[in-house]
Scaffold this motif. Structure first.
Motif, short mmCIF file in Angstrom:
data_model
loop_
_atom_site.label_atom_id
_atom_site.label_comp_id
_atom_site.label_asym_id
_atom_site.label_seq_id
_atom_site.Cartn_x
_atom_site.Cartn_y
_atom_site.Cartn_z
N ASN A 137 0.83 -1.21 0.00
CA ASN A 137 0.00 0.00 0.00
C ASN A 137 0.86 1.26 0.00
O ASN A 137 0.58 2.22 -0.73
N VAL A 138 1.93 1.27 0.82
CA VAL A 138 2.82 2.43 0.88
C VAL A 138 3.51 2.65 -0.47
O VAL A 138 3.76 3.80 -0.87
N ALA A 139 3.82 1.57 -1.20
CA ALA A 139 4.50 1.70 -2.48
C ALA A 139 3.72 2.60 -3.44
O ALA A 139 4.31 3.37 -4.20
N GLY A 140 2.40 2.50 -3.41
CA GLY A 140 1.61 3.33 -4.31
C GLY A 140 1.66 4.81 -3.99
O GLY A 140 1.47 5.65 -4.88
N TRP A 141 1.93 5.13 -2.71
CA TRP A 141 1.98 6.53 -2.30
C TRP A 141 3.34 7.16 -2.53
O TRP A 141 3.47 8.38 -2.43
N THR A 142 4.37 6.37 -2.80
CA THR A 142 5.70 6.92 -3.03
C THR A 142 5.83 7.38 -4.48
O THR A 142 6.66 6.90 -5.24
N CYS A 143 5.01 8.31 -4.82
CA CYS A 143 4.97 8.84 -6.19
C CYS A 143 5.74 10.16 -6.23
O CYS A 143 5.68 10.97 -5.31
N SER A 144 6.49 10.37 -7.30
CA SER A 144 7.23 11.62 -7.43
C SER A 144 6.30 12.75 -7.86
O SER A 144 5.25 12.52 -8.47
#
Length: 748
Positions: A80-87
């Motif tokens: 879930n956190v991976a999706g929020w690590t957007c540039s």
């Protein structure tokens, strides 16, 4: 008649939770709103001349014993956190941002399928097909006797029972997600008397964290949970149909199950389409699974035990290939969009300020890390289960009494255990070396100059303390012992300041772990499997120890509240974000905490009070988010030890950036130490006030040298609170007579 508006200081604690006693500095307090999970507590007497309240939200992440079970959901949290690590650059490009969100949800689906695959290997192949084929003597007792009860059944029914265990695993996780949704996501956002479904997810909202609908994830979690459930059930039906295939009817069942799985995958990739199909799709997947299970149970299509469950190897390889495609889809699609932009096909990134591009691969790396974590624990559990049931052989074809396990496991496990362990060791050694080198003269010189200037500006002490006061700075008149003591003090400050900048180095640890794991598919395809016996035995032993250590950790956290607070630190950071990518992640506590703060602030103001919102560490993130979503020019925001920029702005730049600062309309003061290893300046104009740490180089002879406060010492910093008192005094303006409040109670 005019009167001074009373000031209420509302304090919000940071990670790990804090008791009302510690947060208010007194045991004389009462709860004025909330419940045992999260509530507001008011001190009975004024503190520093103003009423003080504390918002204690630690119960949402660490107080209950059941929270320790969230460790089982750690891979889902990473997904879930991976999706929020957007540039920020990707967010500005409409196409790339949509593809990023779709790929994030597909990678999250890969983690769910990975869990089901490992469960199927253990329950259907090792237990139901192989172990239950072995007839135990009547004298056999204990757990093995219970597990061997289906031994009298035919292979088909036994395999269906194994599939039922896999289904139960999925249903338990889905029910847990639904239960937590009712406690967190169902909280109605402030200012929404009639709740309207949000089309899309919080990740797609144009204003990001500042949007009032950001923490309204009820519909998103409901939709994604149904789709993950549909995909999981369809995959299980496909697996049963595949291992039992024999004639044309069987291939029809395989095709139907595959079609349902594809449909669920497509809907997961589509953020706001096909909402009406979720329930029918779940029903179709369930019906198909029942049909396939009845057919496998009655049609006698599973052969007697020879080695592994028939066609299981092909199913395992195909599923792992699907998982790999779902995870690396981003790497395949993003370069294509970049190429189209370079060729001038439509407009690319919108105009905006420069963006930090230091960790552009964060979404991919964190997604891979989630898959690695579930495989390291899952495959270790698989080996542990096999060895607990009987002797194990690593062979594809085996007809003896031993339990056959796939030979790729001893080749894969070292890359999931020993290799990451080596990366962690190298990373820690490198960080320790950097910390040691930070104490060199070129780093200590500025510290000496800074405290020399500060000491010269300090007012002289009153007698007789001027006789006892000494400087911690080295000077020519010192003895050799005191000079060495002063040098160690200076070096410790230099090292602490350097260590405070190491938080972003976590990207190197993540990158190293991902890089050593990427060769796994190639090693298997090329047949590079032979390892020295000692390395193989060590890797398998470590893989077996991982789930055992997890059980001990769960037991430790279940019995000890202090241990749960330490584990709660992990959830305080990882579950701040809504479940917009994986519905089975631990729930987002901010779904409740932010509306709680907004409602309490509104109620206090409506009753004639002026609010000073004080947030430390993670509490500063909650406080800033609450005010950003409800612009308020009257509330004063005080933050210290804030990770808004140092952690969130670095890891999640698309959502925590200058736009969030611009949405906070009231007065904002942020205090920070250069030695703080979590918090720091927020970077908004006129907001940051740096504080010295240690506060001075002077100390009383015979007492310890001035200590550093680092991240946890803000609450006892008199200089900071003096500045806050001065700010509050300036805000005490004349106004209309406030409503005379009765006993403080919970607003209806």
């Amino acid at each position: 008649m005019v009167a001074i508006r009373p000031v209420v200081e509302l304090r919000v604690h940071g990670v790990g939770g804090a008791s009302p006693d510690a947060l208010l500095g007194t045991t004389a307090h009462r709860q004025v709103w909330g419940d045992r999970i999260a509530g507001f507590y008011a001190a009975d007497s004024e503190v520093r001349g103003r009423r003080v309240e504390a918002y204690c939200w630690g119960g949402m992440t660490s107080r209950s014993s059941a929270r320790v079970l969230w460790l089982l959901l750690f891979p889902f949290m990473l997904a879930n956190v991976a999706g929020w690590t957007c540039s920020a650059r990707v967010r500005r490009d409409r196409w790339m941002f949509a593809v990023h969100r779709a790929c994030g949800r597909l990678a999250a689906l890969a983690v769910t399928l990975n869990l089901l695959l490992i469960a199927a290997m253990a329950a259907m192949d090792v237990w139901a097909y192989q172990f239950c084929d072995q007839q135990r003597p009547d004298s056999s007792t204990g757990l093995k006797w219970v597990l061997n009860l289906p031994a009298g059944l035919e292979p088909g029914p036994r395999v269906v029972l194994g599939a039922a265990l896999v289904l139960a695993n999925l249903l338990v996780i889905a029910l847990l997600a639904d239960r937590t949704r009712s406690r967190y996501e169902d909280v109605t956002p402030v200012g929404a008397p009639v709740r309207e479904p949000v089309r899309g997810s919080a990740a797609a909202l144009p204003d990001g964290v500042g949007d009032p609908r950001f923490y309204d994830g009820q519909c998103t979690v409901w939709r994604l949970a149904r789709l993950h459930l549909s995909a999981g059930v369809a995959w299980l039906a496909l697996l049963l149909a595949w291992i039992g295939r024999d004639d044309r009817l069987d291939f029809w069942l395989v095709g139907l199950a595959g079609a349902v799985l594809v449909a669920a995958t497509v809907l997961i990739a589509c953020e706001a389409a096909g909402d009406r199909l979720t329930l029918p799709l779940t029903g179709a997947a369930a019906l198909l699974l029942v049909v396939v299970a009845v057919w496998v149970w009655t049609a006698d299509v599973i052969k007697e035990k020879t080695s592994h469950l028939q066609h299981m190897r092909e199913a395992v390889l195909a599923t792992f290939a699907l998982i790999g495609v779902l995870v690396v889809a981003r790497v395949l699609v993003m370069p294509l969009i970049v190429l189209l932009r370079r060729l001038g096909f439509r407009r690319g990134v919108a105009d905006g300020p420069p963006v930090d591009r230091k960790w552009r691969a964060a979404p991919f790396m964190v997604a891979v890390l989630s898959v690695l974590s579930i495989n390291a624990v899952g495959l270790g559990s698989l080996i542990a289960i096999g060895k607990s049931l009987g002797p194990v052989v690593w062979e594809l074809e085996h007809s003896g009494d031993e339990l056959a396990m796939f030979p790729f496991l001893p080749a894969v496990v070292p890359w999931l255990t020993l290799a990451p362990l080596a990366v962690v060791a190298v990373f820690l050694l490198a960080e320790l070396l950097r910390c040691a080198l930070a104490g060199r003269d070129r780093n200590t010189g500025p510290v000496v100059a800074e405290y020399t200037g500060r000491a010269d500006a300090d007012p002289p002490p009153e007698p007789p303390w001027d006789v006892w006061r000494r400087s911690a700075l080295p000077n020519p008149g010192m003895s050799a012992y005191r000079r060495e003591q002063a040098s160690r003090w200076i070096r410790s400050i230099a090292r602490a300041r350097k260590t405070a900048t190491f938080a972003a180095d976590i990207r190197y640890l993540t990158a190293g772990t991902v890089l050593v794991a990427l060769p796994l598919p190639a090693l298997y395809v090329l047949g590079v499997k032979e390892l020295p016996d000692i390395a193989e035995n060590l890797a398998v032993g470590l893989a077996v120890m991982i789930p055992s250590a997890g059980v001990l950790l769960l037991r430790w956290g279940w019995r000890r509240p202090g241990a749960r607070r330490w584990l709660g630190v992990l959830w305080d950071v990882g579950t701040f974000w809504p479940r917009a990518f994986h519905p089975f992640a631990p729930p987002c506590y901010a779904e409740r905490a932010v509306p709680d703060l907004q409602r309490r602030i509104r109620w206090l103001r409506d009753n004639g009070n002026q609010v000073v919102l004080v947030g430390h560490s993670q509490g500063s993130v909650l406080a800033a988010t609450a005010l950003a979503q409800q612009p308020d020019t009257d509330t004063v925001l005080i933050t210290f030890g804030s990770p808004l920029t140092s952690l969130y702005g670095w890891g999640f730049p698309a959502y925590i950036n200058g736009d969030l600062c611009g949405r906070i309309k009231g007065e904002w003061i942020n205090f920070s130490y250069r030695t703080d290893y979590i918090g720091g300046p927020v970077g908004c104009g006129g907001v940051d006030i740096p504080l010295p740490d240690p506060a001075t180089s002077w100390y009383i002879a015979g007492e310890p040298l001035p200590p550093m406060r680092r991240h946890t010492g803000y609450w006892s910093d008199d200089a900071m609170w003096a500045h806050i008192d001065e700010t509050v005094a300036k805000r005490l303006v004349d106004g209309p007579t406030p409503i005379t409040p009765g006993p403080v109670h919970s607003p209806v």
